[in-house]
Design an enzyme around this catalytic site. Structure first.
Site, PDB file in Angstrom:
ATOM      1  N   ASP A   1       0.722  -1.161  -0.044  1.00  0.00           N
ATOM      2  CA  ASP A   1       0.098  -0.022  -0.029  1.00  0.00           C
ATOM      3  C   ASP A   1       0.798   1.377  -0.065  1.00  0.00           C
ATOM      4  O   ASP A   1       2.054   1.222   0.427  1.00  0.00           O
ATOM      5  CB  ASP A   1      -0.942   0.030   1.291  1.00  0.00           C
TER       6      ASP A   1
ATOM      7  N   ASP B   1     -10.705   1.803  -3.152  1.00  0.00           N
ATOM      8  CA  ASP B   1     -11.337   1.478  -1.945  1.00  0.00           C
ATOM      9  C   ASP B   1     -12.775   1.278  -2.038  1.00  0.00           C
ATOM     10  O   ASP B   1     -13.413   1.201  -1.038  1.00  0.00           O
ATOM     11  CB  ASP B   1     -11.032   2.632  -1.090  1.00  0.00           C
TER      12      ASP B   1
HETATM   13  C1  GLA Z   1      -5.811   1.885   2.382  1.00  0.00           C
HETATM   14  C2  GLA Z   1      -6.034   0.579   1.466  1.00  0.00           C
HETATM   15  C3  GLA Z   1      -7.274  -0.172   2.041  1.00  0.00           C
HETATM   16  C4  GLA Z   1      -6.866  -0.741   3.464  1.00  0.00           C
HETATM   17  C5  GLA Z   1      -6.212   0.445   4.434  1.00  0.00           C
HETATM   18  C6  GLA Z   1      -5.426   0.141   5.506  1.00  0.00           C
HETATM   19  O1  GLA Z   1      -6.878   2.865   2.520  1.00  0.00           O
HETATM   20  O2  GLA Z   1      -6.498   1.258   0.217  1.00  0.00           O
HETATM   21  O3  GLA Z   1      -7.577  -1.100   1.326  1.00  0.00           O
HETATM   22  O4  GLA Z   1      -5.542  -1.396   3.237  1.00  0.00           O
HETATM   23  O5  GLA Z   1      -5.151   1.297   3.551  1.00  0.00           O
HETATM   24  O6  GLA Z   1      -5.006   0.970   6.346  1.00  0.00           O
END
Ligand code: GLA
Length: 776
Positions: A474, A542
């Protein structure tokens, strides 16, 4: 051979396209033609004519008043010699002057690709043309490369600038390539958005002037994807000329389209010049990332198919390239930061029961990471949550029959972390200036080789400490305060960061090819061809609301194939939109992509779990087609419908999805088209069985039950737990030609009548249909 050089002409041909250029008498590279393939022959008819001297033009040479750089279609242009269009290069040259005029010195045609030393690039190309140009006044050299990917119908471009002068050169802008395309009433399609609304397609006419498509956030960004299209205004999904452009790069990028007053569309792409400055001492060179070009006269789908083939065969690499990707369950939307080993194992057991293959433990498993304000950077397992460590947890998952995947955010740090306390100088901040934060975190200085080494070592150690077969990488904030104490020239920061990132990814994952890497950046904030050189799939957004995903995944589909978009079925109402959508639609959308689940299964009833089991089973049966088949967008002449399809590579089967956004009263017929099948072969087309929960019927439930019941009463709620309603299934045998024309489907629900042959879509309803060749 795809590249032919005859006299001054260079002709690059792919299976269905031709890209031709030639050297002018003054040594500039003139663009001749880019479009559907032409047979060999005299290029003159398609070359731009210069038969009149244009007023207000600057003559390049007194010997030829018809030769003005400003009106020539070029393959490269410098500055200061009368071409006033957007230049791909701006440099303070070794003589201190901001002018450059690159003319032909020599060329070479070599087999395959010429890899870039400092950046990832496409592989397995057929042939490469390198033309060396030089700026006569200073001796500075420019190598331009064109690589042909014959079967994928792609030509890539890049540039290498070498300071062969005797004084310092300061580069302020160097795009990867440019080309002047004669306008054909083109429209510009860009893929833009932000967090939870990535890659929405926007179309605008190409009017006179300069159109920019760029990002300065440090990453390729969710604001403007580096890829864009130029399509004839009359082009449809299946007809008309469409040019496509992309860039194999994950940092600040700029796409430029300038329509000149003489109807040439200058198209370029490369590293964004904003705050970019690169110093080249004598003898030093700078390599640009690779620009990707395609063209098709088979409409938007045609251009997308070229891109899909290119990504699948020449960008994504390693053992996962065409290996079926596992169905995963990610615990993020179920738990956020709050879980224990036993809640995880409970979820894992339920996941296994619906057929999931891989359990992904998201954020919160390490350090003091109980919220997003602490712990980032400390990849030591949190023993309170996982007392037996990752190894024991992985073993327990294995015993359940599940693989184990893990989340990291290695490019970032919380100030409240051991890493920051120990190495505050590793976080990106500008001395003497305010520090800005995003999601309570700072960016780690990936320009610094010590920081790169630390990430390689600390992530690698975790990966070797347990049986981990998947990583979610990420990156959750834009870069600001750009400054590295390790750099003498701060204008190098962003590009050095990206190069540092690529080194880190290479060194962690190349020696561990068993690990499937999925990259993520708050969803699709770094969905680009550079990341796809390392991670075969990317978390597209997301946003797990399928109605939003119709726009996001469709936007991505113009540039990237379904095997690259990770898509999950989540709980509803959705955490991003509060919209409630049917479980079937959540699956029907996510099935076009790499399927996962992201919800707390303990809140689902028996019927819903059964439905999930059937979904996973269906997906696994059709997975090769859904991930690696030929994806197309099907035109539906109704604003409230979307249709996608994917055809197996052997042409013997297909899956198509018919999606309705908002329902309309008393709709006319719906036509389901399946395109690209053999016209005279016979196929069976059949709806994937799915269910409607009783509560969906409200008071209308009296039409389907023998007794009248209070729709909100206890009996109905109890009945809803044990009984749902099978959705309408249609089945037809039809030729490929009939399917291309379209099957007219059963009526939708219109209020006046209901039976089991009524398609009950309502708002956000959808169906999948499976097409299979009838073996006669
Ligand atoms: C980001 C990612 C999510 C999740 C969060 C965790 O927003 O896109 O899918 O992994 O971080 O903190």
């Amino acid at each position: 051979m795809p590249i032919a050089v005859t006299g001054d002409d260079f002709r690059l041909d792919t299976a269905t396209t031709s890209y031709w250029l030639r050297r002018t008498p003054f040594g500039h590279l003139e663009h001749l033609y880019y479009g559907p393939r032409l047979p060999a022959g005299d290029a003159e008819p398609v070359a731009l004519k210069r038969t009149a001297v244009l007023g207000a033009s600057v003559d390049y040479d007194p010997g030829d008043p018809l030769y003005s750089l400003d009106t020539l279609p070029l393959e490269w242009s410098g500055q200061g010699y009368g071409d006033y269009r957007f230049s791909p290069v701006e440099a303070r040259m070794p003589d201190g002057v901001f002018a450059s005029d690159f003319t032909y010195v020599g060329h070479e045609v070599v087999a395959g690709c010429v890899p870039i030393d400092t950046l990832p690039s496409a592989y397995d190309g057929d042939q490469t043309l390198r033309v060396t140009l030089a700026d006569e006044a200073t001796g500075v050299e420019l190598d331009l490369y064109w690589t042909v990917f014959e079967a994928a119908d792609v030509v890539t471009r890049r540039a290498v600038l070498r300071n062969a002068g005797s004084d310092r050169l300061t580069l302020r802008r160097l795009l990867s390539g440019m080309v002047d395309l004669p306008n054909r009433d083109l429209e510009l399609h860009t893929f833009d958005g932000g967090w939870i609304k990535e890659a929405h397609r926007h179309v605008r006419p190409l009017t006179y002037g300069t159109h920019l498509n760029g990002s300065t956030t440090g990453a390729s960004s969710n604001r403007h994807n580096p890829g864009f299209l130029l399509a004839e205004s009359t082009a449809t999904q299946d007809d008309g000329w469409v040019f496509g452009v992309n860039l194999i790069y994950s940092g600040n990028h700029l796409g430029v389209v300038e329509l000149s007053n003489h109807d040439l569309a200058r198209v370029g792409v490369g590293i964004h010049p904003d705050r970019f400055e690169w110093v080249l001492e004598p003898g030093e060179a700078f390599e640009t990332p690779e620009m990707v070009l395609t063209v098709s006269d088979r409409g938007l789908n045609g251009a997308s198919h070229h891109f899909h083939d290119f990504v699948g065969r020449h960008v994504v690499r390693g053992p996962w390239r065409d290996r079926e990707r596992p169905v995963l369950l990610n615990n993020w939307e179920a738990h956020f930061f709050s879980f224990t080993e036993s809640t995880l194992l409970d979820l894992a057991k339920r996941a296994k029961a619906i057929g999931v293959e891989l359990f992904v433990l998201d954020d919160g498993w390490f350090g003091a990471r109980d919220s997003d304000s602490a712990g980032l950077g400390d990849y030591e397992v949190n023993r309170r949550k996982l007392p037996g460590g990752l190894d024991r947890f992985a073993t327990r998952l294995k015993r359940l029959g599940l693989d184990f995947g893990l989340w990291f955010e290695p490019e970032m740090v919380n100030e409240d972390s051991d890493l920051f306390r120990e190495h505050p100088d590793w976080a990106v901040r500008t001395p003497g200036r305010r520090t800005t934060r995003g999601r309570n975190q700072l960016v780690l200085d990936l320009c610094n080789p010590k920081v790169q080494d630390h990430i390689i070592e600390s992530v690698g150690r975790v990966l070797d400490s347990a049986d981990i077969t998947y990583v979610k990488w990420d990156m959750n904030r834009h870069v600001s305060d750009a400054y590295s104490p390790t750099l003498t020239h701060q204008g190098e920061f962003h590009h050095r960061y990206v190069r540092g990132l690529y080194r880190v990814l290479r060194e962690i994952f190349e020696p561990r090819p068993h690990i499937l890497l999925e990259s993520c950046s708050s969803g699709g904030n770094r969905f680009d061809l550079g990341m796809l050189c390392f991670s075969p799939q990317i978390w597209a957004s997301d946003d797990t609301d399928p109605v939003e995903r119709l726009k996001i995944q469709e936007g991505l589909s113009y540039l990237y194939p379904p095997s690259t978009w990770a898509a999950h079925v989540s709980g509803a109402p959705h955490q991003q939109t509060l919209r409630a959508t049917p479980l079937s639609t959540r699956f029907n959308v996510a099935a076009f992509g790499v399927l996962g689940y992201e919800l707390d299964l303990k809140y689902l009833g028996r019927l819903e779990l059964k439905e999930l089991r059937e979904q996973v089973d269906f997906y696994r049966r059709h997975r090769r087609t859904l991930q690696f088949g030929r994806f197309s967008r099907v035109r539906v002449p109704k604003g409230n419908k979307v249709q996608w399809q994917v055809v197996a590579r052997d042409g013997a089967s297909a899956v198509t999805g018919y999606f309705q956004t908002l329902a309309q009263a008393s709709e006319g017929f719906d036509r389901l088209r399946v395109i690209g099948l053999a016209p005279t072969e016979r196929y069976r087309i059949e709806t994937r069985p799915q269910y409607l929960p009783l509560r969906r019927f409200g008071e209308l439930v009296k039409h389907i039950l023998p007794v009248e019941l209070n729709p909100d009463g206890l009996v109905m709620r109890t009945a809803g737990k044990v009984r749902n309603v099978p959705d309408d299934v249609e089945r037809y045998d039809a030729s490929g030609a009939m399917l291309a024309s379209g099957v007219l489907l059963h009526n939708q629900f219109v209020g006046s009548h209901y039976n089991e042959q009524t398609r009950l879509l309502g708002d956000f309803g959808s169906n999948l249909y499976v097409v299979e060749l009838i073996d006669e």
